[in-house]
Design an enzyme around this catalytic site. Sequence first.
Site, mmCIF file in Angstrom:
data_model
loop_
_atom_site.group_PDB
_atom_site.id
_atom_site.type_symbol
_atom_site.label_atom_id
_atom_site.label_comp_id
_atom_site.label_asym_id
_atom_site.label_seq_id
_atom_site.Cartn_x
_atom_site.Cartn_y
_atom_site.Cartn_z
ATOM 1 N N LEU A 1 -10.229 4.238 2.153
ATOM 2 C CA LEU A 1 -8.900 3.629 2.165
ATOM 3 C C LEU A 1 -9.069 2.109 2.165
ATOM 4 O O LEU A 1 -9.933 1.585 2.879
ATOM 5 C CB LEU A 1 -8.148 4.063 3.437
ATOM 6 C CG LEU A 1 -6.727 3.516 3.525
ATOM 7 C CD1 LEU A 1 -5.802 4.250 2.566
ATOM 8 C CD2 LEU A 1 -6.188 3.619 4.948
ATOM 9 N N ARG B 1 9.862 26.834 -0.320
ATOM 10 C CA ARG B 1 8.436 26.613 -0.535
ATOM 11 C C ARG B 1 7.957 27.112 -1.893
ATOM 12 O O ARG B 1 7.965 28.320 -2.164
ATOM 13 C CB ARG B 1 7.620 27.281 0.582
ATOM 14 C CG ARG B 1 6.149 26.928 0.498
ATOM 15 C CD ARG B 1 5.317 27.677 1.513
ATOM 16 N NE ARG B 1 3.915 27.331 1.361
ATOM 17 C CZ ARG B 1 3.115 27.811 0.419
ATOM 18 N NH1 ARG B 1 3.591 28.692 -0.452
ATOM 19 N NH2 ARG B 1 1.858 27.431 0.332
ATOM 20 N N LYS C 1 -3.006 6.855 1.070
ATOM 21 C CA LYS C 1 -2.832 7.092 2.510
ATOM 22 C C LYS C 1 -1.983 8.354 2.692
ATOM 23 O O LYS C 1 -0.799 8.298 3.034
ATOM 24 C CB LYS C 1 -2.221 5.862 3.191
ATOM 25 C CG LYS C 1 -2.554 5.808 4.683
ATOM 26 C CD LYS C 1 -2.451 4.420 5.243
ATOM 27 C CE LYS C 1 -2.516 4.367 6.749
ATOM 28 N NZ LYS C 1 -3.698 4.959 7.376
ATOM 29 N N GLU D 1 -16.549 5.595 5.362
ATOM 30 C CA GLU D 1 -15.571 5.067 6.330
ATOM 31 C C GLU D 1 -15.479 6.072 7.469
ATOM 32 O O GLU D 1 -16.113 7.132 7.437
ATOM 33 C CB GLU D 1 -14.206 4.833 5.681
ATOM 34 C CG GLU D 1 -13.543 6.090 5.154
ATOM 35 C CD GLU D 1 -12.119 5.853 4.624
ATOM 36 O OE1 GLU D 1 -11.502 4.825 4.943
ATOM 37 O OE2 GLU D 1 -11.637 6.733 3.888
ATOM 38 N N ARG E 1 0.838 -1.211 0.000
ATOM 39 C CA ARG E 1 0.000 0.000 0.000
ATOM 40 C C ARG E 1 0.868 1.253 0.000
ATOM 41 O O ARG E 1 0.549 2.242 -0.679
ATOM 42 C CB ARG E 1 -0.958 -0.017 1.187
ATOM 43 C CG ARG E 1 -1.962 1.120 1.139
ATOM 44 C CD ARG E 1 -3.054 0.980 2.173
ATOM 45 N NE ARG E 1 -2.540 1.095 3.526
ATOM 46 C CZ ARG E 1 -3.263 0.877 4.630
ATOM 47 N NH1 ARG E 1 -4.521 0.507 4.526
ATOM 48 N NH2 ARG E 1 -2.724 1.005 5.813
ATOM 49 N N HIS F 1 4.890 25.445 -4.867
ATOM 50 C CA HIS F 1 4.050 24.276 -5.142
ATOM 51 C C HIS F 1 4.719 23.343 -6.146
ATOM 52 O O HIS F 1 4.740 22.139 -5.971
ATOM 53 C CB HIS F 1 2.687 24.714 -5.681
ATOM 54 C CG HIS F 1 1.830 25.382 -4.656
ATOM 55 N ND1 HIS F 1 2.137 26.611 -4.120
ATOM 56 C CD2 HIS F 1 0.690 24.983 -4.055
ATOM 57 C CE1 HIS F 1 1.217 26.943 -3.240
ATOM 58 N NE2 HIS F 1 0.327 25.972 -3.170
HETATM 59 N N1 PDD Z 1 -5.719 4.792 9.985
HETATM 60 N N2 PDD Z 1 -9.632 4.469 6.789
HETATM 61 C C1 PDD Z 1 -8.882 5.518 7.150
HETATM 62 C C2 PDD Z 1 -9.283 6.884 6.687
HETATM 63 C C3 PDD Z 1 -7.747 5.334 7.954
HETATM 64 O O1 PDD Z 1 -6.989 6.392 8.307
HETATM 65 C C4 PDD Z 1 -7.412 4.026 8.396
HETATM 66 C C5 PDD Z 1 -6.206 3.742 9.231
HETATM 67 C C6 PDD Z 1 -8.242 2.960 8.000
HETATM 68 C C7 PDD Z 1 -7.936 1.542 8.398
HETATM 69 O O2 PDD Z 1 -6.838 1.056 7.689
HETATM 70 P P1 PDD Z 1 -5.914 -0.107 8.289
HETATM 71 O O3 PDD Z 1 -6.808 -1.227 8.624
HETATM 72 O O4 PDD Z 1 -4.973 -0.414 7.181
HETATM 73 O O5 PDD Z 1 -5.230 0.435 9.525
HETATM 74 C C8 PDD Z 1 -9.331 3.216 7.194
HETATM 75 C C9 PDD Z 1 -4.473 4.631 10.721
HETATM 76 C C10 PDD Z 1 -4.495 3.501 11.700
HETATM 77 C C11 PDD Z 1 -4.082 5.952 11.318
HETATM 78 O O6 PDD Z 1 -4.187 6.941 10.606
HETATM 79 O O7 PDD Z 1 -3.647 6.006 12.476
#
Ligand code: PDD
Length: 290
Positions: free
Chosen positions: A205, A101, A148, A181, A53, A103
């Site tokens: 995510l 800085r 992420k 989510e 990922r 963009h």
């Molecule tokens: N967050 N959705 C979002 C928006 C997230 O930030 C996360 C995880 C998940 C779950 O993903 P995973 O099962 O891979 O941890 C879903 C992490 C834990 C954080 O930002 O601390």
Amino acid sequence: MAQLTAWVNGRFLPLEQATVHIEDRGFQFADGVYEVIACFGGTFLELDAHLDRLERSCHAIRLQLPLTREQLRQRILDTYQRNPFDDAMLYIQVTRGRAARAHLVTDHLTPTIVITARHLPMPSPAQIAQGITAITLADIRWKHCEIKSIALLASVLGKQQAAEQHADEAFWRDSDGHILEGCATNCFALINGTLVTHPLDHQVLGGITRNLLLSLARAHQIPVEERPWQLSESGLSECMISSTTKAVMPVCRIDGQPVGDGKPGPVARDLRRWMLEQFHTMRHTGDSRA
Ligand code: PDD
């Protein structure tokens, strides 16, 4: 552990001295991506899936990792060795690097990589028995939630709003009222006995724990459906969330209303137990896919 040690751009440093330049693009633009990985008794949970990922996130923002996968894996293991908590969470952040800085990126920059390891707190039995509560909010995030990204302002504000309403999590809903989510979790509902969660697209995510949960459900003959869903659907009896830091937690109240009978449901409790059994097996066999 008296003093935590971080890995910063090739060096191990005491956490207090582990700093990044003020012109790092992560600081200036949130121009970076991250991962949070759990480790139980020295065995990492789905490390390869997290590295996959991270590579996908880097690719999506056109950031070339300066380390090979094996080098990065080794740095993660080394960081854990210096902070060997029995229940640990590893944080890996990669930014585009340091530049005056602007963009537009014109120079060839060296990405910044930071790795930390901390104790992963587990919810108390009382918290598990009680379940968690959530509010829902209109989704105000950007249109690439599958990446992420470290740009988490919407989620920070969402969590804050939840806390102000004495709730643990905020669930994002789309303009048709579907639950997408949480701010830092994936969301599930049990609807007429089927475990339902939003399909993987740009609005959620692809959670590593989400995958684990769906696999566990299938392995125990619980039907699974990945489709948009709403809280108002008839036959909805349970809700739960999943994430690396929370594993699976039942959600008992949403927007002040009880979910089902307002207590953790049997399916959420079973799924949590099965997942924790998997973690327990990992500790003892060292096999993260046990
Ligand atoms: N967050 N959705 C979002 C928006 C997230 O930030 C996360 C995880 C998940 C779950 O993903 P995973 O099962 O891979 O941890 C879903 C992490 C834990 C954080 O930002 O601390």
